[in-house]
Scaffold this motif. Structure first.
Motif, mmCIF file in Angstrom:
data_model
loop_
_atom_site.group_PDB
_atom_site.id
_atom_site.type_symbol
_atom_site.label_atom_id
_atom_site.label_comp_id
_atom_site.label_asym_id
_atom_site.label_seq_id
_atom_site.Cartn_x
_atom_site.Cartn_y
_atom_site.Cartn_z
ATOM 1 N N THR A 50 9.327 39.064 -33.645
ATOM 2 C CA THR A 50 9.907 40.376 -33.355
ATOM 3 C C THR A 50 11.002 40.723 -34.353
ATOM 4 O OG1 THR A 50 11.522 39.449 -31.813
ATOM 5 C CG2 THR A 50 9.458 40.267 -30.879
ATOM 6 N N GLU A 51 11.123 42.023 -34.604
ATOM 7 C CA GLU A 51 12.226 42.581 -35.374
ATOM 8 C C GLU A 51 12.688 43.824 -34.627
ATOM 9 O OE1 GLU A 51 10.716 43.131 -39.363
ATOM 10 O OE2 GLU A 51 10.276 40.974 -39.555
ATOM 11 N N LEU A 52 14.009 43.951 -34.396
ATOM 12 C CA LEU A 52 14.556 45.004 -33.549
ATOM 13 C C LEU A 52 15.624 45.814 -34.278
ATOM 14 C CD1 LEU A 52 14.107 42.230 -31.758
ATOM 15 C CD2 LEU A 52 14.927 43.680 -29.961
ATOM 16 N N ARG A 53 15.572 47.130 -34.068
ATOM 17 C CA ARG A 53 16.583 48.056 -34.570
ATOM 18 C C ARG A 53 17.148 48.836 -33.397
ATOM 19 N NH1 ARG A 53 18.692 48.137 -39.677
ATOM 20 N NH2 ARG A 53 17.137 48.384 -41.280
ATOM 21 N N PHE A 54 18.470 48.824 -33.255
ATOM 22 C CA PHE A 54 19.156 49.470 -32.141
ATOM 23 C C PHE A 54 19.752 50.799 -32.591
ATOM 24 C CE2 PHE A 54 18.868 45.129 -31.052
ATOM 25 C CZ PHE A 54 19.071 44.974 -29.688
ATOM 26 N N VAL A 67 11.047 48.320 -31.894
ATOM 27 C CA VAL A 67 10.626 46.926 -31.923
ATOM 28 C C VAL A 67 9.334 46.810 -32.710
ATOM 29 C CG1 VAL A 67 10.038 44.896 -30.535
ATOM 30 C CG2 VAL A 67 11.606 46.624 -29.603
ATOM 31 N N MET A 68 9.335 45.918 -33.697
ATOM 32 C CA MET A 68 8.120 45.578 -34.420
ATOM 33 C C MET A 68 7.702 44.207 -33.904
ATOM 34 S SD MET A 68 6.327 43.707 -36.828
ATOM 35 C CE MET A 68 7.597 42.743 -37.597
ATOM 36 N N THR A 69 6.447 44.092 -33.461
ATOM 37 C CA THR A 69 5.921 42.812 -32.994
ATOM 38 C C THR A 69 4.794 42.370 -33.919
ATOM 39 O OG1 THR A 69 4.295 43.809 -31.495
ATOM 40 C CG2 THR A 69 6.496 43.338 -30.588
ATOM 41 N N ASP A 70 4.651 41.065 -34.051
ATOM 42 C CA ASP A 70 3.627 40.493 -34.919
ATOM 43 C C ASP A 70 3.117 39.220 -34.260
ATOM 44 O OD1 ASP A 70 2.111 39.289 -36.931
ATOM 45 O OD2 ASP A 70 3.644 39.505 -38.471
ATOM 46 N N ARG A 99 17.893 42.952 -35.820
ATOM 47 C CA ARG A 99 17.963 41.707 -35.052
ATOM 48 C C ARG A 99 16.564 41.153 -34.851
ATOM 49 N NH1 ARG A 99 23.006 40.712 -31.982
ATOM 50 N NH2 ARG A 99 21.706 39.045 -31.203
ATOM 51 N N GLY A 100 16.517 40.020 -34.199
ATOM 52 C CA GLY A 100 15.245 39.364 -33.955
ATOM 53 C C GLY A 100 14.965 38.386 -35.069
ATOM 54 N N GLN A 115 2.426 45.607 -34.219
ATOM 55 C CA GLN A 115 2.567 46.841 -33.450
ATOM 56 C C GLN A 115 4.021 47.289 -33.516
ATOM 57 O OE1 GLN A 115 0.400 47.022 -29.514
ATOM 58 N NE2 GLN A 115 0.501 44.812 -29.782
ATOM 59 N N GLU A 116 4.243 48.576 -33.316
ATOM 60 C CA GLU A 116 5.593 49.123 -33.220
ATOM 61 C C GLU A 116 5.749 49.818 -31.883
ATOM 62 O OE1 GLU A 116 6.995 51.351 -36.542
ATOM 63 O OE2 GLU A 116 6.299 49.867 -37.982
ATOM 64 N N PHE A 117 6.903 49.611 -31.270
ATOM 65 C CA PHE A 117 7.215 50.210 -29.975
ATOM 66 C C PHE A 117 8.580 50.868 -30.070
ATOM 67 C CE2 PHE A 117 4.485 46.587 -29.148
ATOM 68 C CZ PHE A 117 3.568 47.080 -28.227
ATOM 69 N N ASP A 118 8.735 52.008 -29.384
ATOM 70 C CA ASP A 118 10.032 52.670 -29.240
ATOM 71 C C ASP A 118 10.421 52.596 -27.776
ATOM 72 O OD1 ASP A 118 10.550 53.499 -31.885
ATOM 73 O OD2 ASP A 118 9.183 55.186 -31.662
ATOM 74 N N LEU A 119 11.425 51.798 -27.470
ATOM 75 C CA LEU A 119 11.937 51.719 -26.100
ATOM 76 C C LEU A 119 13.055 52.736 -25.982
ATOM 77 C CD1 LEU A 119 12.041 47.834 -25.682
ATOM 78 C CD2 LEU A 119 10.209 49.428 -25.099
ATOM 79 N N THR A 120 12.850 53.741 -25.109
ATOM 80 C CA THR A 120 13.789 54.866 -25.055
ATOM 81 C C THR A 120 14.349 55.140 -23.667
ATOM 82 O OG1 THR A 120 11.945 56.406 -24.777
ATOM 83 C CG2 THR A 120 12.694 56.020 -27.038
ATOM 84 N N HIS A 121 13.893 54.417 -22.647
ATOM 85 C CA HIS A 121 14.449 54.623 -21.308
ATOM 86 C C HIS A 121 14.325 53.340 -20.489
ATOM 87 C CE1 HIS A 121 10.393 55.072 -19.596
ATOM 88 N NE2 HIS A 121 10.125 55.786 -20.665
ATOM 89 N N PRO A 122 15.215 53.158 -19.510
ATOM 90 C CA PRO A 122 15.258 51.900 -18.769
ATOM 91 C C PRO A 122 14.170 51.720 -17.718
ATOM 92 C CG PRO A 122 17.009 53.345 -18.005
ATOM 93 C CD PRO A 122 16.345 54.027 -19.180
ATOM 94 N N GLN A 123 13.253 52.651 -17.603
ATOM 95 C CA GLN A 123 12.158 52.489 -16.643
ATOM 96 C C GLN A 123 10.928 51.869 -17.304
ATOM 97 O OE1 GLN A 123 13.593 55.863 -16.920
ATOM 98 N NE2 GLN A 123 15.140 54.884 -15.661
ATOM 99 N N GLN A 124 11.109 51.305 -18.484
ATOM 100 C CA GLN A 124 9.994 50.718 -19.203
ATOM 101 C C GLN A 124 10.459 49.463 -19.913
ATOM 102 O OE1 GLN A 124 8.477 52.839 -22.776
ATOM 103 N NE2 GLN A 124 6.628 53.051 -21.537
ATOM 104 N N GLY A 125 9.697 48.403 -19.772
ATOM 105 C CA GLY A 125 9.990 47.158 -20.467
ATOM 106 C C GLY A 125 8.871 46.821 -21.430
ATOM 107 N N LEU A 126 9.188 46.057 -22.436
ATOM 108 C CA LEU A 126 8.188 45.587 -23.392
ATOM 109 C C LEU A 126 7.957 44.106 -23.151
ATOM 110 C CD1 LEU A 126 6.364 45.844 -25.889
ATOM 111 C CD2 LEU A 126 8.412 45.410 -27.291
ATOM 112 N N TYR A 127 6.738 43.753 -22.766
ATOM 113 C CA TYR A 127 6.375 42.340 -22.622
ATOM 114 C C TYR A 127 6.155 41.765 -24.015
ATOM 115 C CZ TYR A 127 3.607 38.167 -21.856
ATOM 116 O OH TYR A 127 3.131 36.880 -21.882
#
Length: 137
Positions: A98-102, A70-73, A49-50, A79-91
């Motif tokens: 953005t490109e997102l893989r769920f 999440v890949m951001t450009d 997605r994205g 940059q690449e980010f791995d969001l793995t828990h709900p106590q962290q958000g990506l600004y």
């Protein structure tokens, strides 16, 4: 200077015995007033997605359950980010592709600085790169 994506800790209260509440109430570090909240769920893992950027909209993306890669450009830095828990958000700043893989069963929550407008979306990567090249450092 253009903004870059970064991780934001979110406040969590509770315990394993009673469960947890995660809230933006104490998230002074969210760099905008929230205008819209939406979530995405049931995205098959093989779907990416994205594939867009926004001209003006800033976002904070949270993986409520499961994980999101999440890949951001910004046109200058990827940059690449791995969001793995709900106590962290990506600004995600405006003008950030953005490109997102769920993962299986993942749910994404998105907080945005604007209401939805199709005119705000850049869906062509070459056009995004042309526009990003003109942003002052």
């Amino acid at each position: 200077m253009p903004a870059t994506p970064y991780l934001i800790p979110l406040h969590r209260a509770g315990s394993p015995e009673i469960g947890y509440i995660t809230s933006t109430q104490f998230a002074e570090n969210i760099p905008f007033d929230i205008k819209r909240v939406f979530w995405t769920q049931a995205t098959p893992p093989e779907v990416e997605r994205g594939h867009h950027a926004n001209l003006a909209t800033e976002e904070v993306l949270v993986a409520l359950n499961g994980s999101i890669k999440v890949m951001t450009d910004t046109g200058r830095e990827k940059q690449e980010f791995d969001l793995t828990h709900p106590q962290q958000g990506l600004y995600i700043p405006a003008m950030c592709w953005t490109e997102l893989r769920f993962s299986e069963g993942a749910t994404a929550l998105c907080l945005t600085s604007t209401n939805f407008s199709e005119a705000d979306y850049i869906r062509d990567y070459k056009r995004f790169l042309q526009l990003a090249a003109h942003i002052e450092l």
